[in-house]
Design an enzyme around this catalytic site. Sequence first.
Site, PDB file in Angstrom:
ATOM      1  N   ARG A 147      -3.065  10.197  12.565  1.00 36.56           N
ATOM      2  CA  ARG A 147      -1.818   9.659  12.011  1.00 36.56           C
ATOM      3  C   ARG A 147      -1.028   8.937  13.089  1.00 36.56           C
ATOM      4  O   ARG A 147      -1.378   8.952  14.253  1.00 36.56           O
ATOM      5  CB  ARG A 147      -0.984  10.788  11.387  1.00 36.56           C
TER       6      ARG A 147
ATOM      7  N   ARG B 229      -9.354   8.011   0.946  1.00 33.83           N
ATOM      8  CA  ARG B 229     -10.172   6.910   0.432  1.00 33.83           C
ATOM      9  C   ARG B 229     -11.180   6.432   1.476  1.00 33.83           C
ATOM     10  O   ARG B 229     -12.358   6.227   1.181  1.00 33.83           O
ATOM     11  CB  ARG B 229      -9.227   5.755   0.036  1.00 33.83           C
ATOM     12  N   ARG B 230     -10.718   6.263   2.719  1.00 38.12           N
ATOM     13  CA  ARG B 230     -11.638   5.828   3.777  1.00 38.12           C
ATOM     14  C   ARG B 230     -12.642   6.912   4.093  1.00 38.12           C
ATOM     15  O   ARG B 230     -13.837   6.643   4.272  1.00 38.12           O
ATOM     16  CB  ARG B 230     -10.837   5.463   5.038  1.00 38.12           C
TER      17      ARG B 230
ATOM     18  N   LYS C 107       0.810  -1.215   0.000  1.00 38.38           N
ATOM     19  CA  LYS C 107       0.000   0.000   0.000  1.00 38.38           C
ATOM     20  C   LYS C 107       0.845   1.267   0.000  1.00 38.38           C
ATOM     21  O   LYS C 107       0.424   2.289  -0.509  1.00 38.38           O
ATOM     22  CB  LYS C 107      -0.873  -0.030   1.261  1.00 38.38           C
ATOM     23  N   ASP C 108       2.026   1.194   0.589  1.00 41.24           N
ATOM     24  CA  ASP C 108       2.869   2.375   0.744  1.00 41.24           C
ATOM     25  C   ASP C 108       3.930   2.505  -0.343  1.00 41.24           C
ATOM     26  O   ASP C 108       4.751   3.410  -0.294  1.00 41.24           O
ATOM     27  CB  ASP C 108       3.579   2.350   2.111  1.00 41.24           C
TER      28      ASP C 108
ATOM     29  N   THR D  97      -0.185   3.973  18.208  1.00 45.81           N
ATOM     30  CA  THR D  97      -0.483   5.380  18.499  1.00 45.81           C
ATOM     31  C   THR D  97      -1.946   5.684  18.201  1.00 45.81           C
ATOM     32  O   THR D  97      -2.643   6.352  18.965  1.00 45.81           O
ATOM     33  CB  THR D  97       0.402   6.296  17.617  1.00 45.81           C
ATOM     34  N   ARG D  98      -2.412   5.174  17.071  1.00 47.82           N
ATOM     35  CA  ARG D  98      -3.800   5.449  16.670  1.00 47.82           C
ATOM     36  C   ARG D  98      -4.789   4.821  17.644  1.00 47.82           C
ATOM     37  O   ARG D  98      -5.784   5.434  18.033  1.00 47.82           O
ATOM     38  CB  ARG D  98      -4.049   4.913  15.256  1.00 47.82           C
TER      39      ARG D  98
ATOM     40  N   CYS E   8       0.549   9.867  -5.121  1.00 45.37           N
ATOM     41  CA  CYS E   8       0.583  10.117  -3.691  1.00 45.37           C
ATOM     42  C   CYS E   8      -0.813   9.888  -3.133  1.00 45.37           C
ATOM     43  O   CYS E   8      -1.660   9.323  -3.789  1.00 45.37           O
ATOM     44  CB  CYS E   8       1.078  11.528  -3.403  1.00 45.37           C
TER      45      CYS E   8
HETATM   46  N1  PBG Z   1      -0.591   3.698   5.722  1.00 46.35           N
HETATM   47  C1  PBG Z   1       0.010   2.967   6.802  1.00 46.35           C
HETATM   48  C2  PBG Z   1      -0.168   1.508   6.659  1.00 46.35           C
HETATM   49  N2  PBG Z   1       0.502   0.834   5.706  1.00 46.35           N
HETATM   50  C3  PBG Z   1       0.106  -0.473   5.755  1.00 46.35           C
HETATM   51  C4  PBG Z   1      -0.818  -0.610   6.779  1.00 46.35           C
HETATM   52  C5  PBG Z   1      -1.514  -1.840   7.170  1.00 46.35           C
HETATM   53  C6  PBG Z   1      -1.030  -3.138   6.613  1.00 46.35           C
HETATM   54  C7  PBG Z   1      -1.294  -3.355   5.165  1.00 46.35           C
HETATM   55  O1  PBG Z   1      -2.181  -2.757   4.530  1.00 46.35           O
HETATM   56  O2  PBG Z   1      -0.577  -4.198   4.604  1.00 46.35           O
HETATM   57  C8  PBG Z   1      -0.980   0.641   7.380  1.00 46.35           C
HETATM   58  C9  PBG Z   1      -1.830   0.982   8.534  1.00 46.35           C
HETATM   59  C10 PBG Z   1      -3.277   1.199   8.206  1.00 46.35           C
HETATM   60  O3  PBG Z   1      -3.634   1.588   7.085  1.00 46.35           O
HETATM   61  O4  PBG Z   1      -4.102   1.007   9.091  1.00 46.35           O
END
Ligand code: PBG
Length: 313
Positions: A149, A131-132, A83-84, A154-155, A242
Amino acid sequence: MLNKIFRIATRQSPLALWQAQYVQQRLMAAHPGLQVELVPMVTKGDVILDTPLAKVGGKGLFVKELEQAMLENRADLAVHSMKDVPVNFPEGLGLVTICEREDPRDAFVSNHYNAIDELPQGAVVGTSSLRRQCQLSARRPDLVIRSLRGNVGTRLGKLDAGEYDAIILAAAGLKRLGLEDRIRQALPAELSLPAVGQGAVGIECRLDDSALITLLQALNHSETAVCVRAERAMNTRLEGGCQVPIGSFAVLEDDQLWLRGLVGAPDGSQMVTGERRGPREQAEQMGISLAEELLNKGAREILHEVYQGQPPV
Ligand SMILES: NCc1[nH]cc(CCC(=O)O)c1CC(=O)O
């Protein structure tokens, strides 16, 4: 070659460390005698915690330092949440392996409510993902969305401190960290279409390191890889480099790929969706053609609007 030590560059959040250790252990299990160690690092994304990612340059912030370490031969591989991972890689680096996907869904987490539809009018929900936010607001325009964040822990801490009535997190991160019992409702794709690559772990390395690339093949999960390829092709065609309100989610049913896509306005006032079904060999073409359908149905205008509020990456 067996006396070489393979070094995994990793961020130091508990989830990043979990994922790096997972790859370390799987590599050692697949290749007995292989030496694999972690090289923990700090990235900009870990330091800038007070601003929504979309405003400080997007997700690339989490991977640049790791890539620099590989290019300078201070590390050999990096483990990422897919995802990142941005669309493009620096010259000489590439994604060579995608591991089996964990639960790809978004998770509704709350200490008081068991589902989104149980939230009272005007409840405060924490998420910094456009998106969410988009999909939540489309279903429940009355909800107040507040930025959230930081690491998963932390969240959850901010939720427990009473700053929010509920938060949305990836189910995969919670499950990997042993926090599955915090999930009140796993949101089906119809309610919250996941992000590109959500739940999948990918491995990046130098493309000339053929010895390592061969060793990593043991960890590749071809079904996950084909789904993520379709999702990323859609995202690439949308130029979703991004953080943007884009969902893209593929599943394999036998050898048929089913890809769903979504582009929405952050406030949920507009949402464009579409889907493709086809043979897995056509993963990329399906992603591109779905992206083009979405662009023609209004995604072009929505994304243009979103990018206006963001600095170029
Ligand atoms: N953006 C941060 C991030 N990157 C991946 C995950 C979760 C694990 C994944 O999707 O593989 C998360 C945390 C979240 O979105 O709650």
